[in-house]
Design a protein around this motif. Structure first.
Motif, PDB file in Angstrom:
ATOM      1  N   THR A 176      -6.384  10.485  -0.595  1.00  0.00           N
ATOM      2  CA  THR A 176      -7.446   9.396  -0.262  1.00  0.00           C
ATOM      3  C   THR A 176      -7.868   9.402   1.341  1.00  0.00           C
ATOM      4  O   THR A 176      -7.028   9.526   2.188  1.00  0.00           O
ATOM      5  CB  THR A 176      -6.904   7.898  -0.524  1.00  0.00           C
TER       6      THR A 176
ATOM      7  N   LEU B 275       1.027  -1.245   0.131  1.00  0.00           N
ATOM      8  CA  LEU B 275       0.099   0.083   0.041  1.00  0.00           C
ATOM      9  C   LEU B 275       0.924   1.155   0.069  1.00  0.00           C
ATOM     10  O   LEU B 275       2.046   1.287   0.819  1.00  0.00           O
ATOM     11  CB  LEU B 275      -0.859  -0.118   1.300  1.00  0.00           C
TER      12      LEU B 275
ATOM     13  N   LEU C  95      -5.439   6.465  -4.834  1.00  0.00           N
ATOM     14  CA  LEU C  95      -5.152   5.128  -3.859  1.00  0.00           C
ATOM     15  C   LEU C  95      -4.352   4.338  -4.695  1.00  0.00           C
ATOM     16  O   LEU C  95      -4.861   3.973  -5.856  1.00  0.00           O
ATOM     17  CB  LEU C  95      -6.213   4.777  -3.222  1.00  0.00           C
TER      18      LEU C  95
HETATM   19  N1  TYC Z   1      -2.419  10.034   3.735  1.00  0.00           N
HETATM   20  C1  TYC Z   1      -3.962  10.064   3.457  1.00  0.00           C
HETATM   21  C2  TYC Z   1      -4.492  11.199   4.537  1.00  0.00           C
HETATM   22  O1  TYC Z   1      -3.829  11.593   5.290  1.00  0.00           O
HETATM   23  C3  TYC Z   1      -4.504   8.592   4.166  1.00  0.00           C
HETATM   24  C4  TYC Z   1      -3.794   7.530   3.419  1.00  0.00           C
HETATM   25  C5  TYC Z   1      -3.056   6.500   4.292  1.00  0.00           C
HETATM   26  C6  TYC Z   1      -3.852   7.472   2.032  1.00  0.00           C
HETATM   27  C7  TYC Z   1      -2.630   5.365   3.511  1.00  0.00           C
HETATM   28  C8  TYC Z   1      -3.266   6.393   1.561  1.00  0.00           C
HETATM   29  O2  TYC Z   1      -1.986   4.395   1.733  1.00  0.00           O
HETATM   30  C9  TYC Z   1      -2.588   5.301   2.188  1.00  0.00           C
HETATM   31  N2  TYC Z   1      -5.770  11.191   4.045  1.00  0.00           N
END
Ligand code: TYC
Length: 113
Positions: free
Chosen positions: A44, A38, A105
């Motif tokens: 996202t 991930l 994502l």
């Molecule tokens: N960083 C994103 C936010 O602050 C949340 C997020 C976490 C997105 C992990 C992708 O793989 C991820 N909204």
């Protein structure tokens, strides 16, 4: 090395002995497992990442939250390992779930060492 010759003999109860590829040729390699990774992004929503992890990877909400937070803090997180085709299918499905909502994502895969 001499070729492996399967014994014609049957064991006492009449069953034919069976051999794994590795017993016949010890150099046979086990197919590598592949990590689903991930990737963090700035757009996202956290809850959406958690929901996708739960739906696609069958992890609990707690576990999904830990995976999401690790990617958020460190940039990436290994979600799980699978046979290559399963890893690729899950990564694609999970990435597409984000795309369908307009989020960047991203899940990738890479072979384990
Ligand atoms: N960083 C994103 C936010 O602050 C949340 C997020 C976490 C997105 C992990 C992708 O793989 C991820 N909204």
């Amino acid at each position: 090395m001499a070729a492996f010759v399967p014994p014609a003999a049957r064991i006492a109860d009449g069953r034919k002995p069976r051999y794994t590829p590795r017993q016949i040729n010890p150099k046979t390699e086990r197919p590598k497992l592949h990590k689903v990774i991930l990737i963090n992004d700035d757009f996202t929503p956290r809850e959406f990442v958690v929901a996708v992890l739960m739906a696609e990877f069958r992890v609990s909400e707690d576990q999904a939250h830990r995976i999401m937070i690790t990617a958020h803090r460190r940039g990436v997180c290994v979600v799980a390992v699978f046979a290559k085709d399963i890893a690729e299918t899950k990564a694609t499905r999970a990435t597409d779930a984000g795309k369908a909502k307009g989020y960047p994502l991203m899940f990738t895969t890479e072979p384990e060492e």
